[in-house]
Design a protein around this motif. Sequence first.
Motif, PDB file in Angstrom:
ATOM      1  N   GLY A 338       0.837  -1.201   0.000  1.00  0.00           N
ATOM      2  CA  GLY A 338       0.000   0.000   0.000  1.00  0.00           C
ATOM      3  C   GLY A 338       0.866   1.244   0.000  1.00  0.00           C
ATOM      4  N   ILE A 339       0.489   2.217  -0.810  1.00  0.00           N
ATOM      5  CA  ILE A 339       1.187   3.502  -0.780  1.00  0.00           C
ATOM      6  C   ILE A 339       0.219   4.513  -0.188  1.00  0.00           C
ATOM      7  CG2 ILE A 339       2.330   5.289  -2.136  1.00  0.00           C
ATOM      8  CD1 ILE A 339       3.153   3.202  -4.109  1.00  0.00           C
ATOM      9  N   ILE A 340       0.622   5.127   0.900  1.00  0.00           N
ATOM     10  CA  ILE A 340      -0.285   6.053   1.570  1.00  0.00           C
ATOM     11  C   ILE A 340       0.336   7.435   1.692  1.00  0.00           C
ATOM     12  CG2 ILE A 340      -1.926   4.703   2.904  1.00  0.00           C
ATOM     13  CD1 ILE A 340       0.052   4.040   4.884  1.00  0.00           C
ATOM     14  N   GLY A 341      -0.515   8.421   1.866  1.00  0.00           N
ATOM     15  CA  GLY A 341      -0.048   9.806   1.972  1.00  0.00           C
ATOM     16  C   GLY A 341      -1.152  10.716   1.508  1.00  0.00           C
ATOM     17  N   GLN A 342      -0.961  12.004   1.745  1.00  0.00           N
ATOM     18  CA  GLN A 342      -2.002  12.968   1.356  1.00  0.00           C
ATOM     19  C   GLN A 342      -2.005  13.155  -0.162  1.00  0.00           C
ATOM     20  OE1 GLN A 342      -3.943  13.963   3.714  1.00  0.00           O
ATOM     21  NE2 GLN A 342      -2.706  13.062   5.318  1.00  0.00           N
ATOM     22  N   ASN A 343      -3.063  13.775  -0.656  1.00  0.00           N
ATOM     23  CA  ASN A 343      -3.061  14.173  -2.067  1.00  0.00           C
ATOM     24  C   ASN A 343      -1.905  15.149  -2.265  1.00  0.00           C
ATOM     25  OD1 ASN A 343      -5.312  12.700  -2.450  1.00  0.00           O
ATOM     26  ND2 ASN A 343      -6.721  14.440  -2.513  1.00  0.00           N
ATOM     27  N   GLY A 344      -1.236  15.015  -3.399  1.00  0.00           N
ATOM     28  CA  GLY A 344      -0.133  15.935  -3.658  1.00  0.00           C
ATOM     29  C   GLY A 344       1.157  15.507  -2.986  1.00  0.00           C
ATOM     30  N   SER A 345       1.159  14.329  -2.344  1.00  0.00           N
ATOM     31  CA  SER A 345       2.399  13.898  -1.709  1.00  0.00           C
ATOM     32  C   SER A 345       3.286  13.140  -2.691  1.00  0.00           C
ATOM     33  CB  SER A 345       2.096  13.029  -0.490  1.00  0.00           C
ATOM     34  OG  SER A 345       1.397  11.877  -0.883  1.00  0.00           O
ATOM     35  N   GLY A 346       2.794  12.925  -3.909  1.00  0.00           N
ATOM     36  CA  GLY A 346       3.622  12.308  -4.942  1.00  0.00           C
ATOM     37  C   GLY A 346       3.326  10.844  -5.214  1.00  0.00           C
ATOM     38  N   LYS A 347       2.244  10.304  -4.593  1.00  0.00           N
ATOM     39  CA  LYS A 347       1.941   8.885  -4.780  1.00  0.00           C
ATOM     40  C   LYS A 347       1.627   8.551  -6.227  1.00  0.00           C
ATOM     41  CE  LYS A 347      -1.519   9.282  -2.407  1.00  0.00           C
ATOM     42  NZ  LYS A 347      -2.541   9.975  -1.800  1.00  0.00           N
ATOM     43  N   THR A 348       0.715   9.332  -6.810  1.00  0.00           N
ATOM     44  CA  THR A 348       0.300   9.039  -8.174  1.00  0.00           C
ATOM     45  C   THR A 348       1.450   9.286  -9.149  1.00  0.00           C
ATOM     46  OG1 THR A 348      -1.966   9.570  -7.597  1.00  0.00           O
ATOM     47  CG2 THR A 348      -1.431   9.559  -9.924  1.00  0.00           C
ATOM     48  N   SER A 462       1.426  -8.913 -14.910  1.00  0.00           N
ATOM     49  CA  SER A 462       1.816  -9.569 -13.657  1.00  0.00           C
ATOM     50  C   SER A 462       1.832  -8.569 -12.507  1.00  0.00           C
ATOM     51  CB  SER A 462       3.179 -10.236 -13.812  1.00  0.00           C
ATOM     52  OG  SER A 462       4.108  -9.292 -14.283  1.00  0.00           O
ATOM     53  N   ILE A 463       1.778  -7.279 -12.853  1.00  0.00           N
ATOM     54  CA  ILE A 463       1.736  -6.259 -11.809  1.00  0.00           C
ATOM     55  C   ILE A 463       0.460  -5.443 -11.990  1.00  0.00           C
ATOM     56  CG2 ILE A 463       2.914  -4.256 -10.810  1.00  0.00           C
ATOM     57  CD1 ILE A 463       5.447  -5.284 -12.330  1.00  0.00           C
ATOM     58  N   LEU A 464      -0.234  -5.217 -10.899  1.00  0.00           N
ATOM     59  CA  LEU A 464      -1.446  -4.422 -10.965  1.00  0.00           C
ATOM     60  C   LEU A 464      -1.301  -3.242 -10.008  1.00  0.00           C
ATOM     61  CD1 LEU A 464      -4.242  -4.447 -12.301  1.00  0.00           C
ATOM     62  CD2 LEU A 464      -5.100  -5.650 -10.295  1.00  0.00           C
ATOM     63  N   VAL A 465      -1.428  -2.043 -10.565  1.00  0.00           N
ATOM     64  CA  VAL A 465      -1.334  -0.852  -9.727  1.00  0.00           C
ATOM     65  C   VAL A 465      -2.707  -0.199  -9.710  1.00  0.00           C
ATOM     66  CG1 VAL A 465      -0.187   1.360  -9.395  1.00  0.00           C
ATOM     67  CG2 VAL A 465       1.047  -0.524 -10.465  1.00  0.00           C
ATOM     68  N   VAL A 466      -3.250   0.008  -8.525  1.00  0.00           N
ATOM     69  CA  VAL A 466      -4.600   0.543  -8.446  1.00  0.00           C
ATOM     70  C   VAL A 466      -4.576   1.842  -7.656  1.00  0.00           C
ATOM     71  CG1 VAL A 466      -6.998  -0.072  -8.004  1.00  0.00           C
ATOM     72  CG2 VAL A 466      -5.314  -1.858  -8.287  1.00  0.00           C
ATOM     73  N   ASP A 467      -5.023   2.911  -8.299  1.00  0.00           N
ATOM     74  CA  ASP A 467      -4.974   4.232  -7.677  1.00  0.00           C
ATOM     75  C   ASP A 467      -6.314   4.534  -7.013  1.00  0.00           C
ATOM     76  OD1 ASP A 467      -4.455   6.797  -6.913  1.00  0.00           O
ATOM     77  OD2 ASP A 467      -3.970   7.542  -8.917  1.00  0.00           O
ATOM     78  N   GLU A 468      -6.325   4.639  -5.705  1.00  0.00           N
ATOM     79  CA  GLU A 468      -7.513   5.032  -4.955  1.00  0.00           C
ATOM     80  C   GLU A 468      -8.773   4.320  -5.423  1.00  0.00           C
ATOM     81  OE1 GLU A 468      -7.894   6.874  -2.445  1.00  0.00           O
ATOM     82  OE2 GLU A 468      -6.018   7.957  -2.300  1.00  0.00           O
ATOM     83  N   PRO A 469      -8.797   3.007  -5.347  1.00  0.00           N
ATOM     84  CA  PRO A 469      -9.960   2.306  -5.905  1.00  0.00           C
ATOM     85  C   PRO A 469     -11.213   2.513  -5.063  1.00  0.00           C
ATOM     86  CG  PRO A 469      -8.551   0.771  -4.756  1.00  0.00           C
ATOM     87  CD  PRO A 469      -7.857   2.102  -4.707  1.00  0.00           C
ATOM     88  N   THR A 470     -11.058   3.096  -3.897  1.00  0.00           N
ATOM     89  CA  THR A 470     -12.174   3.103  -2.962  1.00  0.00           C
ATOM     90  C   THR A 470     -12.791   4.477  -2.758  1.00  0.00           C
ATOM     91  OG1 THR A 470     -10.615   3.361  -1.164  1.00  0.00           O
ATOM     92  CG2 THR A 470     -11.279   1.139  -1.698  1.00  0.00           C
ATOM     93  N   VAL A 495       0.467  -6.660  -6.328  1.00  0.00           N
ATOM     94  CA  VAL A 495      -0.519  -5.579  -6.248  1.00  0.00           C
ATOM     95  C   VAL A 495       0.068  -4.375  -5.514  1.00  0.00           C
ATOM     96  CG1 VAL A 495      -2.789  -4.892  -5.370  1.00  0.00           C
ATOM     97  CG2 VAL A 495      -2.454  -7.200  -6.267  1.00  0.00           C
ATOM     98  N   VAL A 496      -0.049  -3.212  -6.156  1.00  0.00           N
ATOM     99  CA  VAL A 496       0.336  -1.956  -5.517  1.00  0.00           C
ATOM    100  C   VAL A 496      -0.929  -1.118  -5.448  1.00  0.00           C
ATOM    101  CG1 VAL A 496       1.745   0.122  -5.652  1.00  0.00           C
ATOM    102  CG2 VAL A 496       2.643  -2.047  -6.521  1.00  0.00           C
ATOM    103  N   VAL A 497      -1.322  -0.706  -4.250  1.00  0.00           N
ATOM    104  CA  VAL A 497      -2.561   0.042  -4.152  1.00  0.00           C
ATOM    105  C   VAL A 497      -2.316   1.366  -3.430  1.00  0.00           C
ATOM    106  CG1 VAL A 497      -3.273  -1.297  -2.137  1.00  0.00           C
ATOM    107  CG2 VAL A 497      -4.982  -0.044  -3.409  1.00  0.00           C
ATOM    108  N   ILE A 498      -2.862   2.433  -4.017  1.00  0.00           N
ATOM    109  CA  ILE A 498      -2.778   3.743  -3.368  1.00  0.00           C
ATOM    110  C   ILE A 498      -4.074   3.945  -2.619  1.00  0.00           C
ATOM    111  CG2 ILE A 498      -2.754   6.228  -3.769  1.00  0.00           C
ATOM    112  CD1 ILE A 498      -1.113   5.829  -6.176  1.00  0.00           C
ATOM    113  N   THR A 499      -4.001   4.288  -1.360  1.00  0.00           N
ATOM    114  CA  THR A 499      -5.247   4.500  -0.628  1.00  0.00           C
ATOM    115  C   THR A 499      -5.064   5.464   0.530  1.00  0.00           C
ATOM    116  OG1 THR A 499      -7.057   3.423   0.527  1.00  0.00           O
ATOM    117  CG2 THR A 499      -4.890   2.480   0.849  1.00  0.00           C
ATOM    118  N   HIS A 500      -6.189   6.031   0.964  1.00  0.00           N
ATOM    119  CA  HIS A 500      -6.193   6.905   2.136  1.00  0.00           C
ATOM    120  C   HIS A 500      -6.722   6.174   3.350  1.00  0.00           C
ATOM    121  CE1 HIS A 500      -6.844  10.516  -0.673  1.00  0.00           C
ATOM    122  NE2 HIS A 500      -5.586  10.376  -0.383  1.00  0.00           N
TER     123      HIS A 500
END
Lengths: 576, 281
Positions: A338-348, A462-470, A495-500
């Motif tokens: 999981g990659i976490i952080g505020q919006n604008g922190s560079g995750k995307t 083989s790699i799935l990156v999901v940006d804020e799916p929720t 799986v790499v997922v960006i979430t808050h």
Amino acid sequence: MSDEVILENVTFTYEDGSRPAVSDLSLSVQKGETVVIAGPAGAGKSTVCRMLNGLIPHFFRGVLKGKILVKGYETRNYPISFLAHQAGVLFDDPSSQLICPTVEEEISFGLENYGVPREEMIERVHNSIRDFRLTGYEQRNPHTLSGGEQQLCALASVIAMRPDVLILDEPTSRLDPIGSHQVYNIIKDLSMSRAYTIILVDNKIEEIVELADRLLVLKDGRLIAEGPPRQVLQKESIMKEAGIRPPQVTELFFRIKESPQLGAKLGSEPPITLAEGERQIGSMFNPKVKSRERIHQSDRRCEGDAIIDVKDLWHIYPNGFAAVKGVSLQVAKGEFIGIIGQNGSGKTTLVKHFNGLLKPSRGSVIVDGIDTRTTTTSFLSRKVGLVFQNPDHQLFARSVLKEIEFGPRNLGVPEEEIKERVRESLEAVKLPESILDAQPTSLSTAQKQRVNIASVLAMRTSILVVDEPTTGQDPQMRREIMELLTELNKNGTTVVVITHDMHLVAEYCQRGMVMKNGEMLLEGSTGELFSKPEILAEAYLKPPQITMLSQKLGGPQDILSVDEFFDWLKEEMSHR
Amino acid sequence: MSSDYIPGNTIIHKLHPATKLIFWGVVMLAMMVSDDPIVMLAVLFGTIVMYMIAKIPMSKILELFKVILPATVLYVVIDLIFFTYDPSKHMFFFYLVPFVNWIPVTLESLVFTVGAVLKFILTLVSYRLIPLTTPVPDIIRFFAKIRVPPYVNTAISSALAYVPVMYDEARTIEEAQRSRGLRLEYRNPIKKARAIVTLFVPLLSVSFQRSMRLAVALESKGFGYAMKKRTYYHELHFHMGDVAFLAAFAIISGLLIYFGYWYLNILNYENTVRLIESFIR
């Protein structure tokens, strides 16, 4: 006290709806009261909001039965522009309710419409800007503010009109944790002041239990529970039915209650806040807990070769903004991170390097042995599937079938295999084959998100990156999507997922990485991350409630779920 | 950014939007009364001086040139095609399409075309000065002042406010499709068109949703309530600078009308043709 909002046996069916969005709903809200409405998507929560300022039936048309009174005015007899002055509405999506090119004008817009004299208008605008901490932003385009500030600006513009009733429709569901924090703080103040009658639609139960006078639960357009939050949250089966998770301390209480040995040690009133939980659960330990050990092995990460290898990555946008600053990260094959952080922190910005949409300004990104600088996105799209946050940004085809076929076709997959892949990915996201002919844009949000994921799965990366799916999904849908990703992960997908959502990180990710201002603040197994609340706080994040409870009671630092807490508690008590 | 506005504190920035609009009007007038490239060059020079006073980087003008270059080339060709060739009077140079002797290029057609192209460039360069030096809200306030109906005005204002949002959406859509293997660098026009559909459809649907929500937001802010009693937060005033510029514009307009209308031959391109002829011979 008088009733400011009254709904009497209200049933409403949208023009194009097959069933009523709200059926036979009766409710009354007193002046100065704060009422929270919770419930899953499609429960009719937004419909109720729209009714209260006349958007229903004047803007959204359909069949309205029953009586709606706002401050004594029957809404069907008054135009929206009149009702909007009585009941101000804040919507979930901050950017789509900002109309004007500057903050100042955004706030004055409503006042201009109501012909407020200029002198008074200037005063009100200045006050709002001060009260909502927007000083210095007067001349900014509101769309360039952060999500939380945008929402504050929108709320300021509503409050400036001085309505008596405030309707807040999931005001933080699209915000990052900082933004939510900013907005909740203001809502708390407004609620405490008792100057407004507040109707707040919100599923973040942990955040609202303290400010709600009453909690209403809607499902399928019907009111299924109503009362003070403490009472409503006790109705376990109803909460489950509505897909609403009570606060974790409340869940823990019921879990303990079920147990024959431990149940007797607790009172009958469940705790609903962390402080109450600390008091009640803490009273079970006498003497105090001594063990401060961690329950997880330091590493839950998979052993294996790095399939994504980021080395000292910098990304500087053409306008000179450094969005990613010296990040290094290795993702092993088969990991769920999981990659976490505020919006604008560079995750995307970071994950856009994984499939070459962005190229490093400095440093390197190696994906499955390939340096992303030496190849194209269309090549890397065979290896990395990137699912964007908003399904509407990619759904374009006339049918779901064509939508899912799009990716494999771009890769030049033979016709026979495409068919197989479509079937397979549809099955993975648990959608029926009958949906293949449907037009993607006509689907519900949850279905769209699934089609979105299916269309990426069909590329068999083989790699799935999901940006804020929720984002913008109800709690049930969030879980379903995470379950889906877990399933894929079990079958070998990295799986790499960006979430808050910290609860989701705690429950589903093996490892996490926290970003702040383009830098990596923290990295480690989820247990490790959450055992460092001080560092998380730097990024305005906090561990799940249950983790905090354990930390406060002196228990293990890395409890990640109610189950883990319960198991540890049993163990601990058995020694006494 | 929401607009092209370049913040500044120059006299041009401080002008009332109406004054700037009148400046554009004067340029338009010059183009109406004259087709002489020399006059157009003079006006262009004047416009560039305005840019310099406003401290707008010249790169802004060059940027504009780059954008309009293809249109300009087309414009040149069309002008040359439709210029009536009179072999007895005109000084012939060459054919634009050799071997088939098609589209003659003469001194006359060349001078006329240069004038026409300058007009085309001037229209845009002089107009662009307005958004570059006027904050969008000022433009809108001005529209409100000249009684543009609030509906129209709010439509324009929100459209402008949404420019950065739509720009971001468009970029995200492109990235989302490229992540699914879409290639945009096709040579084949049919493939290219197909690729563009995948970008265009989501953008349209997102825009539609946005406009729906925007309409809801407008309604919820009481828009349309007692339009006649509507008040305005900002008010605009004319200053001394405006008076000075307006006086200058009045004089220039007078001269343009006098020479261009009553003495048509003075501001006519044929004068320039004759001038050049006398040099060549």
